[in-house]
Write a protein that holds these residues in place. Sequence first.
Motif, PDB file in Angstrom:
ATOM      1  N   VAL A 168       5.045   2.469  10.338  1.00 21.41           N
ATOM      2  CA  VAL A 168       3.905   2.317   9.444  1.00 21.41           C
ATOM      3  C   VAL A 168       3.685   0.820   9.253  1.00 21.41           C
ATOM      4  N   ALA A 169       2.429   0.412   9.198  1.00 24.81           N
ATOM      5  CA  ALA A 169       2.118  -1.003   9.001  1.00 24.81           C
ATOM      6  C   ALA A 169       0.858  -1.138   8.160  1.00 24.81           C
ATOM      7  N   VAL A 170       0.748  -2.281   7.506  1.00 24.45           N
ATOM      8  CA  VAL A 170      -0.520  -2.653   6.890  1.00 24.45           C
ATOM      9  C   VAL A 170      -1.401  -3.114   8.044  1.00 24.45           C
ATOM     10  N   ALA A 171      -2.594  -2.540   8.138  1.00 23.51           N
ATOM     11  CA  ALA A 171      -3.546  -2.936   9.177  1.00 23.51           C
ATOM     12  C   ALA A 171      -4.764  -3.540   8.497  1.00 23.51           C
ATOM     13  N   VAL A 172      -5.353  -4.541   9.141  1.00 25.29           N
ATOM     14  CA  VAL A 172      -6.537  -5.211   8.610  1.00 25.29           C
ATOM     15  C   VAL A 172      -7.674  -5.054   9.610  1.00 25.29           C
ATOM     16  N   GLU A 173      -8.875  -4.824   9.091  1.00 23.30           N
ATOM     17  CA  GLU A 173     -10.031  -4.685   9.962  1.00 23.30           C
ATOM     18  C   GLU A 173     -10.548  -6.066  10.343  1.00 23.30           C
ATOM     19  N   THR A 174     -10.633  -6.315  11.658  1.00 22.04           N
ATOM     20  CA  THR A 174     -11.161  -7.571  12.183  1.00 22.04           C
ATOM     21  C   THR A 174     -12.381  -7.246  13.035  1.00 22.04           C
ATOM     22  N   ASP A 175     -12.995  -8.266  13.592  1.00 21.75           N
ATOM     23  CA  ASP A 175     -14.135  -8.050  14.485  1.00 21.75           C
ATOM     24  C   ASP A 175     -13.747  -7.241  15.723  1.00 21.75           C
ATOM     25  N   LEU A 188       0.834  -1.200   0.000  1.00 19.06           N
ATOM     26  CA  LEU A 188       0.000   0.000   0.000  1.00 19.06           C
ATOM     27  C   LEU A 188       0.869   1.250   0.000  1.00 19.06           C
ATOM     28  N   VAL A 189       0.492   2.232  -0.803  1.00 19.62           N
ATOM     29  CA  VAL A 189       1.135   3.536  -0.771  1.00 19.62           C
ATOM     30  C   VAL A 189       0.536   4.307   0.406  1.00 19.62           C
ATOM     31  N   TYR A 190       1.370   5.070   1.098  1.00 21.53           N
ATOM     32  CA  TYR A 190       0.873   5.868   2.213  1.00 21.53           C
ATOM     33  C   TYR A 190       1.383   7.302   2.096  1.00 21.53           C
ATOM     34  N   LEU A 202      -0.319  -5.567  10.974  1.00 24.67           N
ATOM     35  CA  LEU A 202       0.383  -6.788  10.605  1.00 24.67           C
ATOM     36  C   LEU A 202       1.876  -6.505  10.512  1.00 24.67           C
ATOM     37  N   GLU A 203       2.687  -7.528  10.686  1.00 20.33           N
ATOM     38  CA  GLU A 203       4.131  -7.396  10.500  1.00 20.33           C
ATOM     39  C   GLU A 203       4.364  -6.846   9.101  1.00 20.33           C
ATOM     40  N   SER A 204       5.052  -5.705   9.001  1.00 21.83           N
ATOM     41  CA  SER A 204       5.179  -5.015   7.721  1.00 21.83           C
ATOM     42  C   SER A 204       6.581  -4.472   7.518  1.00 21.83           C
ATOM     43  N   THR A 205       6.883  -4.180   6.258  1.00 23.00           N
ATOM     44  CA  THR A 205       8.151  -3.574   5.868  1.00 23.00           C
ATOM     45  C   THR A 205       7.859  -2.263   5.159  1.00 23.00           C
ATOM     46  N   VAL A 206       8.586  -1.207   5.520  1.00 24.31           N
ATOM     47  CA  VAL A 206       8.374   0.118   4.953  1.00 24.31           C
ATOM     48  C   VAL A 206       9.479   0.425   3.943  1.00 24.31           C
ATOM     49  N   ASP A 207       9.089   0.944   2.785  1.00 24.47           N
ATOM     50  CA  ASP A 207      10.040   1.453   1.791  1.00 24.47           C
ATOM     51  C   ASP A 207       9.900   2.971   1.820  1.00 24.47           C
ATOM     52  N   LEU A 208      10.852   3.648   2.468  1.00 29.93           N
ATOM     53  CA  LEU A 208      10.770   5.092   2.645  1.00 29.93           C
ATOM     54  C   LEU A 208      10.867   5.845   1.324  1.00 29.93           C
ATOM     55  N   GLU A 209      11.650   5.322   0.402  1.00 33.36           N
ATOM     56  CA  GLU A 209      11.817   5.995  -0.886  1.00 33.36           C
ATOM     57  C   GLU A 209      10.535   5.981  -1.709  1.00 33.36           C
ATOM     58  N   LYS A 210       9.854   4.831  -1.730  1.00 33.18           N
ATOM     59  CA  LYS A 210       8.617   4.699  -2.509  1.00 33.18           C
ATOM     60  C   LYS A 210       7.374   5.036  -1.693  1.00 33.18           C
ATOM     61  N   THR A 211       7.539   5.298  -0.410  1.00 33.95           N
ATOM     62  CA  THR A 211       6.449   5.509   0.557  1.00 33.95           C
ATOM     63  C   THR A 211       5.384   4.421   0.428  1.00 33.95           C
ATOM     64  N   THR A 212       5.862   3.175   0.515  1.00 36.72           N
ATOM     65  CA  THR A 212       4.962   2.026   0.519  1.00 36.72           C
ATOM     66  C   THR A 212       5.222   1.191   1.772  1.00 36.72           C
ATOM     67  N   VAL A 213       4.193   0.465   2.166  1.00 38.86           N
ATOM     68  CA  VAL A 213       4.303  -0.473   3.265  1.00 38.86           C
ATOM     69  C   VAL A 213       3.783  -1.815   2.758  1.00 38.86           C
ATOM     70  N   THR A 214       4.505  -2.887   3.113  1.00 38.39           N
ATOM     71  CA  THR A 214       4.212  -4.204   2.559  1.00 38.39           C
ATOM     72  C   THR A 214       4.165  -5.247   3.656  1.00 38.39           C
ATOM     73  N   THR A 215       3.221  -6.174   3.535  1.00 36.13           N
ATOM     74  CA  THR A 215       3.178  -7.331   4.412  1.00 36.13           C
ATOM     75  C   THR A 215       3.112  -8.579   3.548  1.00 36.13           C
ATOM     76  N   VAL A 216       3.740  -9.650   4.013  1.00 34.37           N
ATOM     77  CA  VAL A 216       3.687 -10.941   3.329  1.00 34.37           C
ATOM     78  C   VAL A 216       3.175 -11.961   4.341  1.00 34.37           C
ATOM     79  N   LEU A 217       2.096 -12.643   3.966  1.00 38.97           N
ATOM     80  CA  LEU A 217       1.452 -13.617   4.833  1.00 38.97           C
ATOM     81  C   LEU A 217       1.466 -14.989   4.181  1.00 38.97           C
TER      82      LEU A 217
END
Length: 139
Positions: A86-93, A70-72, A99-114
Amino acid sequence: MAIPGYDASNVNDYTLESAGASVDVVAGVIPDEFGLAKSGREPPVDALADPVDLVALDDLKAVEAVRIALVYDPSRLPPGASPTDVAVAVETDDGWEPLESTVDLEKTTVTTVLNDRPPGSTVVAGYDDRDDANAEPTE
Protein backbone atom coordinates in the motif's frame (compact mmCIF):
# COMPACT_ATOMS: atom_id res chain seq x y z
CA MET A 1 1.59 12.79 15.07
CA ALA A 2 4.80 14.75 14.69
CA ILE A 3 7.21 14.47 11.80
CA PRO A 4 10.32 12.54 12.92
CA GLY A 5 13.30 14.84 13.36
CA TYR A 6 11.21 18.03 13.78
CA ASP A 7 10.25 19.86 16.95
CA ALA A 8 6.49 19.41 17.44
CA SER A 9 6.12 23.15 18.06
CA ASN A 10 7.23 23.79 14.44
CA VAL A 11 4.76 21.33 12.91
CA ASN A 12 1.31 22.45 11.73
CA ASP A 13 -1.21 19.65 11.52
CA TYR A 14 -4.44 19.37 9.55
CA THR A 15 -7.02 16.58 9.71
CA LEU A 16 -10.04 15.59 7.66
CA GLU A 17 -11.56 12.95 9.92
CA SER A 18 -14.42 12.13 7.55
CA ALA A 19 -11.85 10.96 4.98
CA GLY A 20 -9.34 9.48 7.43
CA ALA A 21 -6.64 11.86 6.27
CA SER A 22 -4.09 14.03 8.00
CA VAL A 23 -1.17 16.16 6.88
CA ASP A 24 1.61 17.69 8.95
CA VAL A 25 3.66 20.54 7.51
CA VAL A 26 6.87 22.33 8.40
CA ALA A 27 7.17 25.39 6.15
CA GLY A 28 8.17 29.03 6.31
CA VAL A 29 4.79 30.18 4.96
CA ILE A 30 1.54 28.26 5.35
CA PRO A 31 -1.46 30.12 3.96
CA ASP A 32 -4.66 30.32 6.01
CA GLU A 33 -6.46 28.51 3.17
CA PHE A 34 -4.22 25.43 3.43
CA GLY A 35 -5.96 22.25 4.51
CA LEU A 36 -7.66 19.05 3.38
CA ALA A 37 -10.89 18.49 1.45
CA LYS A 38 -12.67 15.51 -0.05
CA SER A 39 -11.77 15.33 -3.71
CA GLY A 40 -14.20 15.23 -6.59
CA ARG A 41 -11.60 13.47 -8.76
CA GLU A 42 -12.09 9.92 -9.97
CA PRO A 43 -9.90 7.56 -7.91
CA PRO A 44 -7.52 5.16 -9.64
CA VAL A 45 -8.73 1.57 -10.08
CA ASP A 46 -6.37 0.38 -7.32
CA ALA A 47 -7.55 2.96 -4.75
CA LEU A 48 -8.14 1.68 -1.23
CA ALA A 49 -9.85 4.90 -0.09
CA ASP A 50 -11.40 8.04 -1.53
CA PRO A 51 -9.05 10.74 -2.88
CA VAL A 52 -8.27 13.82 -0.79
CA ASP A 53 -7.22 17.27 -2.02
CA LEU A 54 -4.44 19.28 -0.39
CA VAL A 55 -6.00 22.74 -0.63
CA ALA A 56 -3.68 25.70 -1.44
CA LEU A 57 -0.68 23.35 -1.69
CA ASP A 58 1.07 25.57 -4.25
CA ASP A 59 0.98 28.48 -1.79
CA LEU A 60 3.24 26.74 0.75
CA LYS A 61 6.65 28.42 0.81
CA ALA A 62 10.01 27.28 2.18
CA VAL A 63 8.76 23.73 2.72
CA GLU A 64 10.98 21.60 4.96
CA ALA A 65 8.74 18.57 5.47
CA VAL A 66 5.28 17.25 4.62
CA ARG A 67 3.85 14.12 6.25
CA ILE A 68 0.67 12.67 4.69
CA ALA A 69 -1.21 9.88 6.49
CA LEU A 70 -4.27 8.16 5.01
CA VAL A 71 -6.58 5.47 6.35
CA TYR A 72 -7.21 2.67 3.86
CA ASP A 73 -9.60 -0.27 3.55
CA PRO A 74 -7.58 -3.52 3.44
CA SER A 75 -10.63 -5.44 2.17
CA ARG A 76 -10.22 -3.53 -1.12
CA LEU A 77 -6.78 -5.07 -1.78
CA PRO A 78 -6.74 -7.42 -4.79
CA PRO A 79 -6.80 -11.16 -4.01
CA GLY A 80 -3.32 -12.40 -3.08
CA ALA A 81 -1.92 -8.91 -2.50
CA SER A 82 0.31 -8.34 0.49
CA PRO A 83 -1.19 -6.03 3.12
CA THR A 84 2.08 -4.08 3.03
CA ASP A 85 1.73 -3.30 -0.71
CA VAL A 86 0.00 0.00 0.00
CA ALA A 87 1.31 3.48 -0.78
CA VAL A 88 0.24 7.08 -0.76
CA ALA A 89 -0.23 7.97 -4.43
CA VAL A 90 -0.39 11.49 -5.85
CA GLU A 91 -2.10 12.53 -9.06
CA THR A 92 0.34 14.11 -11.54
CA ASP A 93 0.04 15.09 -15.19
CA ASP A 94 1.25 11.56 -16.02
CA GLY A 95 -1.28 9.73 -13.83
CA TRP A 96 -1.14 8.43 -10.26
CA GLU A 97 2.39 8.19 -8.85
CA PRO A 98 3.02 6.03 -5.75
CA LEU A 99 5.30 7.65 -3.17
CA GLU A 100 7.72 5.94 -0.78
CA SER A 101 5.38 5.01 2.07
CA THR A 102 5.15 3.17 5.38
CA VAL A 103 2.17 0.97 6.27
CA ASP A 104 0.78 0.56 9.80
CA LEU A 105 -1.16 -2.71 9.61
CA GLU A 106 -2.71 -2.30 13.05
CA LYS A 107 -4.14 1.17 12.34
CA THR A 108 -4.64 0.46 8.60
CA THR A 109 -2.89 3.69 7.68
CA VAL A 110 -0.27 4.49 5.08
CA THR A 111 2.14 7.39 5.55
CA THR A 112 4.66 9.25 3.42
CA VAL A 113 7.15 11.89 4.55
CA LEU A 114 8.54 14.30 1.97
CA ASN A 115 11.11 17.10 2.13
CA ASP A 116 9.11 19.22 -0.30
CA ARG A 117 5.58 19.56 -1.61
CA PRO A 118 4.23 16.43 -3.29
CA PRO A 119 4.18 16.62 -7.12
CA GLY A 120 0.39 17.02 -7.12
CA SER A 121 -2.40 18.18 -4.84
CA THR A 122 -4.67 15.10 -4.88
CA VAL A 123 -3.62 12.03 -2.88
CA VAL A 124 -5.08 8.59 -2.26
CA ALA A 125 -4.14 5.36 -0.49
CA GLY A 126 -3.69 2.74 -3.18
CA TYR A 127 -2.40 -0.73 -3.96
CA ASP A 128 1.25 -0.48 -5.00
CA ASP A 129 2.25 -3.32 -7.31
CA ARG A 130 5.69 -1.94 -8.13
CA ASP A 131 8.68 -4.21 -7.73
CA ASP A 132 10.79 -2.68 -4.92
CA ALA A 133 14.04 -3.47 -6.72
CA ASN A 134 13.34 -1.29 -9.74
CA ALA A 135 10.23 0.71 -8.73
CA GLU A 136 8.47 -0.40 -11.91
CA PRO A 137 5.02 -2.01 -11.99
CA THR A 138 5.19 -5.78 -11.96
CA GLU A 139 3.67 -7.80 -14.79
